[in-house]
Scaffold this active site. Structure first.
Site, PDB file in Angstrom:
ATOM      1  N   ARG A 163       1.158  -0.173  11.434  1.00 39.97           N
ATOM      2  CA  ARG A 163       0.689   1.110  11.933  1.00 39.97           C
ATOM      3  C   ARG A 163       1.829   1.756  12.730  1.00 39.97           C
ATOM      4  O   ARG A 163       2.754   1.072  13.174  1.00 39.97           O
ATOM      5  CB  ARG A 163      -0.541   0.937  12.822  1.00 39.97           C
ATOM      6  CG  ARG A 163      -1.742   0.310  12.123  1.00 39.97           C
ATOM      7  CD  ARG A 163      -2.882   0.114  13.100  1.00 39.97           C
ATOM      8  NE  ARG A 163      -4.081  -0.445  12.466  1.00 39.97           N
ATOM      9  CZ  ARG A 163      -4.320  -1.731  12.291  1.00 39.97           C
ATOM     10  NH1 ARG A 163      -3.416  -2.626  12.715  1.00 39.97           N
ATOM     11  NH2 ARG A 163      -5.428  -2.145  11.706  1.00 39.97           N
ATOM     12  N   LYS A 187      -3.309  -3.972  16.341  1.00 41.08           N
ATOM     13  CA  LYS A 187      -4.511  -3.356  16.879  1.00 41.08           C
ATOM     14  C   LYS A 187      -5.427  -4.423  17.470  1.00 41.08           C
ATOM     15  O   LYS A 187      -5.676  -5.451  16.853  1.00 41.08           O
ATOM     16  CB  LYS A 187      -5.239  -2.609  15.760  1.00 41.08           C
ATOM     17  CG  LYS A 187      -6.413  -1.765  16.213  1.00 41.08           C
ATOM     18  CD  LYS A 187      -6.973  -0.996  15.041  1.00 41.08           C
ATOM     19  CE  LYS A 187      -8.130  -0.098  15.457  1.00 41.08           C
ATOM     20  NZ  LYS A 187      -8.659   0.675  14.297  1.00 41.08           N
ATOM     21  N   HIS A 255      -0.003   6.341   8.321  1.00 42.43           N
ATOM     22  CA  HIS A 255      -1.030   5.423   7.827  1.00 42.43           C
ATOM     23  C   HIS A 255      -1.055   5.369   6.304  1.00 42.43           C
ATOM     24  O   HIS A 255      -1.485   4.378   5.719  1.00 42.43           O
ATOM     25  CB  HIS A 255      -2.409   5.822   8.362  1.00 42.43           C
ATOM     26  CG  HIS A 255      -3.285   4.661   8.664  1.00 42.43           C
ATOM     27  ND1 HIS A 255      -3.077   3.831   9.750  1.00 42.43           N
ATOM     28  CD2 HIS A 255      -4.360   4.148   8.014  1.00 42.43           C
ATOM     29  CE1 HIS A 255      -3.996   2.880   9.763  1.00 42.43           C
ATOM     30  NE2 HIS A 255      -4.783   3.052   8.727  1.00 42.43           N
ATOM     31  N   ARG A 258       0.923   2.555   5.106  1.00 46.95           N
ATOM     32  CA  ARG A 258       0.188   1.294   5.213  1.00 46.95           C
ATOM     33  C   ARG A 258      -0.628   1.063   3.937  1.00 46.95           C
ATOM     34  O   ARG A 258      -0.653  -0.046   3.398  1.00 46.95           O
ATOM     35  CB  ARG A 258      -0.720   1.340   6.438  1.00 46.95           C
ATOM     36  CG  ARG A 258      -1.527   0.075   6.713  1.00 46.95           C
ATOM     37  CD  ARG A 258      -2.206   0.217   8.079  1.00 46.95           C
ATOM     38  NE  ARG A 258      -3.190  -0.814   8.355  1.00 46.95           N
ATOM     39  CZ  ARG A 258      -2.899  -2.008   8.842  1.00 46.95           C
ATOM     40  NH1 ARG A 258      -1.630  -2.333   9.081  1.00 46.95           N
ATOM     41  NH2 ARG A 258      -3.850  -2.891   9.085  1.00 46.95           N
ATOM     42  N   HIS A 281      -5.871  -7.887   8.812  1.00 45.23           N
ATOM     43  CA  HIS A 281      -7.303  -7.589   8.906  1.00 45.23           C
ATOM     44  C   HIS A 281      -8.064  -8.796   9.440  1.00 45.23           C
ATOM     45  O   HIS A 281      -7.778  -9.939   9.087  1.00 45.23           O
ATOM     46  CB  HIS A 281      -7.855  -7.201   7.532  1.00 45.23           C
ATOM     47  CG  HIS A 281      -7.402  -5.869   7.064  1.00 45.23           C
ATOM     48  ND1 HIS A 281      -7.497  -5.449   5.751  1.00 45.23           N
ATOM     49  CD2 HIS A 281      -6.836  -4.825   7.731  1.00 45.23           C
ATOM     50  CE1 HIS A 281      -7.022  -4.223   5.630  1.00 45.23           C
ATOM     51  NE2 HIS A 281      -6.615  -3.829   6.824  1.00 45.23           N
ATOM     52  N   TYR A 290      -9.507  -1.599  -0.115  1.00 44.87           N
ATOM     53  CA  TYR A 290      -8.405  -1.488  -1.070  1.00 44.87           C
ATOM     54  C   TYR A 290      -8.777  -1.968  -2.465  1.00 44.87           C
ATOM     55  O   TYR A 290      -7.943  -1.971  -3.361  1.00 44.87           O
ATOM     56  CB  TYR A 290      -7.195  -2.258  -0.547  1.00 44.87           C
ATOM     57  CG  TYR A 290      -6.651  -1.654   0.719  1.00 44.87           C
ATOM     58  CD1 TYR A 290      -5.824  -0.532   0.678  1.00 44.87           C
ATOM     59  CD2 TYR A 290      -6.995  -2.165   1.968  1.00 44.87           C
ATOM     60  CE1 TYR A 290      -5.344   0.044   1.834  1.00 44.87           C
ATOM     61  CE2 TYR A 290      -6.527  -1.591   3.132  1.00 44.87           C
ATOM     62  CZ  TYR A 290      -5.706  -0.490   3.063  1.00 44.87           C
ATOM     63  OH  TYR A 290      -5.242   0.087   4.221  1.00 44.87           O
TER      64      TYR A 290
END
Length: 312
Positions: A163, A187, A255, A258, A281, A290
């Protein structure tokens, strides 16, 4: 005092710079937000106030309607990625609450901003094609310090899926050259260790050999103009947007790179599990976004369908 201003319900004129300064102090002292977040909010609020001006440089927040606030955000839906639009909405919402608390308007218009729907609520992620990515990476002039830095940054984002804020926060101490890995703060405050591909490593070395060394910052990516301070999340996004425009790709934000990294994994025969590991994730549900890139990858996450055994 600047000629630009916010005119409150009592008729007093407050310059935009003073309004932003007071709002910035509120974010720092009252909300204890990070410096990068504060700068992003102020940038978006400055644009918000400028667009609402009812005469050169002046906006009367008392006269601003909920419909006008709502349309300000929705009108940007086609120009910004969902995550970027969500940030704009959050910044505007925070300022409107502060303006109401400060007496610049009698109405609390925060509810007029609404909720921004991201791809996790139904919008599929959009990635750059291989040709578009080639054009983007060809944009920086690598004969200059700015170009070398921007190329390393674009390559890092598109190959490893960081990110914007994660790339901005990358520090020299996070890189293990001997092991060929780096560890990013992601994150939620977690730490994610990733291998450094050869092309990314070479781009980082080329940049680090040319950037300022006698500075008191340990961040990898520094501003080139003025004092070599660490880049912010907004500055990273601006680099992506600027080179995308130069490459004729239209509006592209960080983004989207990404998403491009995720697509590259699947295009190379990787699985959704590997996408999740690359992007850090926490759950397979997030990675399932995705699946729109490659339906065959769903087989990795699928459970065998139970067969009848004759038991009740």
């Amino acid at each position: 005092m600047s000629g630009e201003g916010v005119e409150g319900p009592d008729g007093r004129r407050v310059s935009v710079e003073e309004a932003l300064r007071e709002f910035g102090d509120f974010l720092t002292v009252g909300k204890a937000v990070a410096v990068s977040t504060r700068e992003c909010y102020l940038r978006h609020v400055r644009t918000f106030l400028s667009e609402l001006a009812n005469r050169p440089g002046v906006v009367d927040l008392q006269a601003v309607s909920a419909v006008r606030v709502r349309s300000y955000v929705t009108d940007r839906a086609d120009r910004y990625a969902p995550e970027s639009l969500k940030l704009i909405a959050t910044a505007v919402r925070s300022f409107l609450r502060f303006a109401w608390m400060s007496g610049w308007t009698d109405s609390d218009l925060t509810g007029a901003v609404g909720t921004v729907v991201t791809h996790r609520s139904g919008k599929l992620p959009e990635a750059l094609t291989a040709e578009q990515l080639r054009r983007l990476l060809a944009s920086p002039d690598r004969r200059t310090l700015t170009g070398v830095r921007d190329y390393a940054l674009l390559l890092l984002l598109s190959r490893l899926g960081l990110r914007a804020g994660e790339a901005a926060g990358l520090r020299l101490d996070d890189i293990d050259w001997h092991a060929g890995t780096f560890t990013a703060t992601v994150k939620g405050g977690g730490r994610l260790t990733l291998p450094i591909p050869h092309d990314v490593g070479q781009a980082l070395v080329d940049y680090l050999q040319r950037r300022a060394t006698t500075v008191g910052y340990r961040e990898v990516f520094l501003q080139v103009r003025g004092e070599p301070k660490p880049m912010t999340r907004c500055a990273v996004t601006e680099v992506v947007s600027r080179h995308a425009a130069a490459a004729g790709l239209g509006t592209v934000h960080a983004h989207r790179l990404r998403h491009s990294a995720a697509r590259a994994v699947l295009a190379a025969g990787g699985t959704l599990v590997e996408v999740g590991e690359l992007l850090g994730h926490s759950t397979a549900q997030v990675t399932m976004t995705y699946a729109s890139f490659d339906l065959n990858s769903l087989a990795v996450l699928a459970r065998p369908w139970p067969t009848e055994t004759g038991d009740d």
